[in-house]
Every structure is written in structure tokens, then in C-alpha cells.
Design an enzyme around this catalytic site. Structure first.
Site, PDB file in Angstrom:
ATOM      1  N   GLY A  35      22.182 125.919  -2.752  1.00 34.41           N
ATOM      2  CA  GLY A  35      22.254 126.140  -1.067  1.00 34.41           C
ATOM      3  C   GLY A  35      23.508 126.146  -1.294  1.00 34.41           C
ATOM      4  O   GLY A  35      23.131 127.726  -1.081  1.00 34.41           O
ATOM      5  N   GLY A  36      24.925 125.670  -0.849  1.00 29.09           N
ATOM      6  CA  GLY A  36      25.579 126.182  -0.766  1.00 29.09           C
ATOM      7  C   GLY A  36      25.968 126.679   1.555  1.00 29.09           C
ATOM      8  O   GLY A  36      24.190 126.402   1.698  1.00 29.09           O
TER       9      GLY A  36
ATOM     10  N   TYR B  77      38.972 118.318   1.499  1.00 29.06           N
ATOM     11  CA  TYR B  77      39.014 119.007   1.131  1.00 29.06           C
ATOM     12  C   TYR B  77      37.936 119.654   2.844  1.00 29.06           C
ATOM     13  O   TYR B  77      37.524 119.674   3.300  1.00 29.06           O
ATOM     14  CB  TYR B  77      39.059 120.351   0.025  1.00 29.06           C
ATOM     15  CG  TYR B  77      37.801 120.660   0.102  1.00 29.06           C
ATOM     16  CD1 TYR B  77      36.729 121.522  -0.050  1.00 29.06           C
ATOM     17  CD2 TYR B  77      37.641 120.496  -1.679  1.00 29.06           C
ATOM     18  CE1 TYR B  77      35.753 121.644  -0.348  1.00 29.06           C
ATOM     19  CE2 TYR B  77      36.388 120.487  -2.446  1.00 29.06           C
ATOM     20  CZ  TYR B  77      35.088 120.948  -1.766  1.00 29.06           C
ATOM     21  OH  TYR B  77      34.255 121.779  -2.392  1.00 29.06           O
TER      22      TYR B  77
ATOM     23  N   GLU C 254      24.609 121.410   3.353  1.00 30.55           N
ATOM     24  CA  GLU C 254      25.790 121.225   4.468  1.00 30.55           C
ATOM     25  C   GLU C 254      25.411 122.017   5.894  1.00 30.55           C
ATOM     26  O   GLU C 254      25.617 122.694   5.934  1.00 30.55           O
ATOM     27  CB  GLU C 254      27.052 122.426   4.406  1.00 30.55           C
ATOM     28  CG  GLU C 254      27.260 122.232   2.756  1.00 30.55           C
ATOM     29  CD  GLU C 254      29.165 123.516   2.260  1.00 30.55           C
ATOM     30  OE1 GLU C 254      28.912 123.438   3.118  1.00 30.55           O
ATOM     31  OE2 GLU C 254      29.115 123.686   1.013  1.00 30.55           O
TER      32      GLU C 254
END
Length: 561
Positions: A267-268, A377, A309
Site C-alpha cells: 500500500g502506502g 509524525y 492511508e
């Protein structure tokens, strides 16, 4: 893992548990005995287990597909292309992978295997099984994992045991890093040989792509298995189908560092939209899970990491739970089918901010997840109206507008949902976020610069002319240039030291870094600072035995390397 497949079609039967190949012939080469059948079971054992039956079937070295015999070759199951090797065996076409198949006559046809785990990769050798077996032995209940239910007469149903559960005891902190395939090319390439493997416990190889039908596939086959490095065969003179590229290098690291695990990250950010239709469809979820496991095994990895995401609503959140369930089941089935007493990992890159984390069913996901990679982050950036810390540990009393989010808030939220702290890794960025034309923290700014969209690698910071500053309340670093009025938020060894202490104090699982390209070498390394401060790194072993890989050098354990 070694295995020899034994198959018989009569209702009385013999089940043989794990035995090293060298001892098998001696133990089985004795006179046939008779007794009554009482149950079936599947066991993973380092020693021999026998359950014998009356009227034992005649065992002979006949070919697969006959009523009895010894099968010394493999057959594919559920779409897995398993290479034919003497010591890898799966169930034959006569029955399912559980090893039990009801027949029209009410008798049971079954398959069993002799298997033993090994911590080193060895080349398979042929094993002959004698035609008699007289020994009867009992096994204690804490070793056997079995379940027999009633069905048609003579056709018991056996529930296969899963792989080992996660270890109940703490075995050291995890220090993980994402390593990208696209980072191995270009002018500023970061090669696998640069990875600080002695400081790491896990390497997450990013990212695999997803087809519309759910199939997980390589996003860069050349970087994965095609690129040749030093000591590879540049002229392709080696016969056979071999993996090169990053995959080979990572396997060699595992072979030389037996506590180092590698995972396939799927994914990413770029590929995340593809999760939505795949996770919503049961058939495509199964395809996703099976193909991800297949790719993991081909590459010789220790697990799968899912980076979606992000799910946008409750429906997508529930589909995420079902996708993880499918992956966990596929991993466990893979271990059982190939007689591997190893728990392959399933990890998730999960959000820290409430906008995305509160949409997820984290409690529903947790039973299937071994490690939560908390992306602690990007708390601020070009999407905000003011500057701020992008990965602060705490909220800052002095700069509240610069710390709208914090890692401690995220950890408390996850723990409040019942997620065990030892499963949580906090993320540390190896990059900084830039803000231009600003007077300081929590202030307005104008632009983030054209270089990298405002994202700057840690190893390039602080920029020339900038002062490195410290926010003790937030336990966060930043730099400021009075002449250019540029502010950059980033982690330093000092902030990483506090994060490592936080991991220890909160009894978290460890930390991970996004991503390998940005770190420095030597004393200024964030990865090294985390490793040295954590002290005790994860000692659980990796897995090296992949006789089902399509790549011959992975399949044979990189002999001579």
C-alpha cells in the site's frame, strides 16, 4: 523443515508426527503391529509420535494417486505453486489441506507428514519410509493441538492447529525501519548494503502494489529481484530462476543475523486508494491475502505489513477488519499447509492523529495484528495555518499552538481501547518539515519551499546558517534561520533519546523509522541512538526455510552465500 508424506485410503490408519529424516528409517523399519484406532491429531514435534490402528494399511512406495504409498513430491494447493522437492509435501488432490477427506463409502482418506524444524537452511535429501511401524506413544495435551468432531461414519473432521501464538513473554524491544524499493535508484540512491542491520530487528520493504482484482504485485520488479549488486552474476550465467535485487540482499542479511525479520509492506500513500474496492469484496479480500502471502514466501520474508492511508468511514473501517482477518487466516493456513512451526507477522501502519485513528475499529483490528506501527509524525505541515512540531512527544505548555497533537496522546488512545502496549511501536521520521517566511513556532508562514515540497532529509539538517533549538516541554527539536526566516521541524539524537526512554517507561514494543534514506551514519544516527538507548533488542528468530518460493536461491537458502 523436513517432511515425508504418507497416504492411506482405508479407514484404519497410522498418523506419524515429526521426526528428523535421519532417524525416520531406523524408527519405522520394524515389524508391523495391530491395535485399535481412537483419534486423529496433527502435531508439531521435535520427536516421533505414533498412533497405530488395527488392520494397518499396506504401505508401499507407490505413485501419488494410488490407494497407498509414499509421496516424495509436492503438489500445489489453493493456488500455491509449490516446487517439487523431496522434503516438501502438501496434501494430494484426493483431499483438502487438513489431510482428511470423506469418501462415498464412508471411509477416510488422509495425508500426514514427518516434519521437524531447523534453524539453519539445509539442502533436501531423499528419504525412504519402511513399510511397517510398530511403536505406540502418548503425547501430553500441552503439545498436541487437535479437535475432532462427529460427521459421517468413518469420516472425522480434523481442525488443523494454527502456527505458534505470539510469545507471551517479552523478548526485547523492536527497532524497525522502512526501506523503499524506489530509493535504490537515482542520483541519491540508498542501497540495501547501507542498512544498519546490526541496529535493527525488522525491515519493512515498501511498497507492493495492488491489482484491481486484489492481487498483490511488485511495484518495481527490477529493484525487487532484478538489479545486480556486487558478487551477483552480472552476465546471468547461473542456471535457473533466481532472485537478485533487494530481495536477495535482505535474505542474506537474515541468514547472517538470525534475529532480523523482513516484512512485505503493501500500500502506502500512492496505492492506498486501491484498498477501498478490494477490501469491500470478499473474493478480492481472499485474493489479496493469498497473493500477499505468496509474494512474502517468494521473497523469503517473515510477514506482511498493511499501510492503508486511510479508511474514510465506518464501512471502510469494517472492511479493514475483514481484510486483516483474511490475511491472518491466510498466513496461518500457509504455516499449517507447509508444516512450518512459525508465526508469520501481520503488522499495520496506523495513524496517530484523531482525524484518522478515530474512524478505525482499532479494537476489532487488534486480534489479527501482531505489531502496531504508530505513525507518530506529520502532526503539522503545509496543510496547517501555523508552524509547529511535526513529531513531538508531548504537548508543549510554552507553545500550545505548535503542538496540537502529540505521540503521548496517541499512545494513550490506543491503550485506552485495550491494545497491549507491548504491541505498539512509535514512529520516528528521518526527515523534517520546512516552513518559510515565519517568525517562529506556532506562527503564520508563507510557503514550504520548492525542495521536496517542504520535506527535507534529516541528514541534510540543520541547513547552513540555521540554529538548532530545543523545546523541553514537547521534547522536540527544530531549527531556525534568522536571515531566511525558515523554520524546520525534525528529530535529532536528543529527541530520539527521549523517545527511547518513553518506550522503556511505557513498556511499549519499540520504535520504527520512516525511512532508511534520511538517516545519518555514526554517532548522529537516529536509528543507532534508539538501538543503544533501548539496549535489549528483540531476540525472536527469523525464518529461512521457503521450499515453496519460485526463486531457486531463496528456495535453497542461498547456498554458499
Amino acid at each position: 523443515m523436513r517432511g515425508v508424506l504418507v497416504r492411506a485410503s482405508a479407514a484404519p490408519f497410522v498418523v506419524v508426527g515429526g521426526l528428523a529424516a535421519g532417524a525416520a528409517a531406523a524408527a519405522l523399519g520394524q515389524k508391523r503391529a495391530e491395535c485399535s484406532a481412537s483419534f486423529t491429531t496433527t502435531v508439531y514435534m521435535p520427536t516421533t509420535v505414533y498412533v497405530t490402528a488395527s488392520e494397518p494399511p499396506a504401505l508401499s512406495n507407490s505413485a501419488p494417486g494410488t490407494s497407498s504409498g509414499v509421496v516424495a513430491t509436492s503438489t500445489s494447493t489453493s493456488g500455491d505453486a509449490v516446487p517439487s522437492t523431496p522434503l516438501s509435501a502438501t496434501s494430494s488432490s484426493a483431499g483438502p489441506s487438513t489431510g482428511v477427506s470423506p469418501s462415498d463409502s464412508g471411509t477416510a482418506s488422509f495425508t500426514v507428514s514427518l516434519s521437524t524444524s531447523t534453524s539453519a537452511v539445509e539442502e533436501p535429501t531423499s528419504t525412504q519410509v519402511p513399510t511397517s511401524e510398530p511403536i505406540s506413544s502418548s503425547v501430553t495435551s500441552d503439545i498436541i493441538s487437535s479437535s475432532v468432531t462427529s460427521g459421517a461414519p468413518g469420516a472425522p473432521t480434523v481442525k488443523p492447529p494454527g502456527p505458534p501464538s505470539p510469545p507471551p513473554i517479552f523478548r526485547g524491544y523492536k527497532n524497525a525501519i522502512y526501506f523503499t524499493n524506489w530509493g535504490t535508484s537515482g542520483n541519491s540512491s540508498y542501497l540495501p548494503q547501507e542498512l544498519p542491520v546490526s541496529e535493527l530487528t525488522h525491515i519493512l520493504y515498501a511498497f507492493a502494489d495492488i491489482d484491481a482484482n486484489g492481487t498483490v504485485k511488485s511495484s518495481d520488479a527490477f529493484a525487487d529481484v532484478g538489479k545486480r549488486y556486487a558478487r551477483d552474476d552480472p552476465l546471468n550465467r547461473t542456471r535457473g530462476h533466481h532472485a537478485y535485487g533487494a530481495v536477495k540482499q535482505l535474505y542474506l542479511y537474515k541468514k547472517r543475523n538470525r534475529n532480523l525479520k523482513t516484512l512485505l509492506s503493501v500500500g502506502g500513500f500512492d496505492y492506498s486508494p486501491k484498498f477501498v474496492p478490494v477490501a469491500a469484496d470478499p473474493g478480492r479480500r481472499r485474493t489479496f491475502a493469498d497473493s500477499a502471502v505468496r509474494m512474502m514466501a517468494d521473497y523469503g520474508f517473515d510477514g506482511i505489513d498493511i499501510d492503508w492511508e486511510y479508511p474514510a468511514d465506518a464501512d471502510q473501517a469494517q472492511h479493514f477488519v475483514l481484510l486483516l482477518q483474511a490475511c491472518r487466516e491466510a498466513l496461518d493456513k500457509f504455516s499449517f499447509r507447509h508444516r512450518l512451526p512459525y508465526r508469520f507477522l501481520l503488522t499495520v501502519a496506523s495513524p496517530a492523529g484523531p482525524v484518522n485513528s478515530h474512524k478505525l475499529d482499532l479494537a476489532g483490528m487488534d486480534p489479527y495484528v501482531d505489531i502496531w506501527n504508530l505513525m507518530a509524525y506529520d502532526y503539522t505541515g503545509s496543510w496547517d495555518n501555523t508552524t509547529g512540531h511535526q513529531s513531538n512527544l508531548y504537548r508543549s505548555p510554552r507553545h500550545p499552538s505548535a503542538t496540537k497533537l502529540s505521540t503521548d496522546d496517541a499512545v494513550q488512545y490506543y491503550e485506552g481501547l485495550g491494545i497491549r502496549s507491548s504491541k505498539i511501536l512509535i514512529g520516528v521520521p528521518t526527515y523534517g518539515r520546512s516552513f518559510e517566511s515565519t517568525s517562529g513556532l506556532g506562527q503564520a508562514y508563507a510557503g514550504v519551499g520548492t525542495e521536496g515540497g517542504g520535506v527535507l532529509l534529516y541528514k541534510t539538517l540543520p541547513r547552513p546558517g540555521a540554529r538548532e533549538l530545543w523545546d523541553d516541554g514537547a521534547k522536540a527539536s527544530w531549527s531556525y534561520n534568522d536571515a531566511t526566516r525558515e523554520l524546520v521541524s525534525y528529530d535529532t539524537p536528543r529527541s530520539t533519546l527521549y523517545k527511547a526512554r518513553y518506550v522503556r517507561r511505557k513498556k511499549l514494543g519499540g520504535a520504527f523509522f520512516w525511512e532508511a534514506t534520511g538517516d545519518r551514519a555514526g554517532a548522529a544516527s537516529l536509528v543507532s541512538t534508539m538501538s543503544k538507548t533501548l539496549g535489549w533488542l528483540d531476540e525472536s528468530p527469523n525464518h529461512l526455510w521457503y521450499p515453496m518460493s519460485q526463486y531457486e536461491n531463496i528456495r535453497w537458502g542461498m547456498p554458499g552465500a
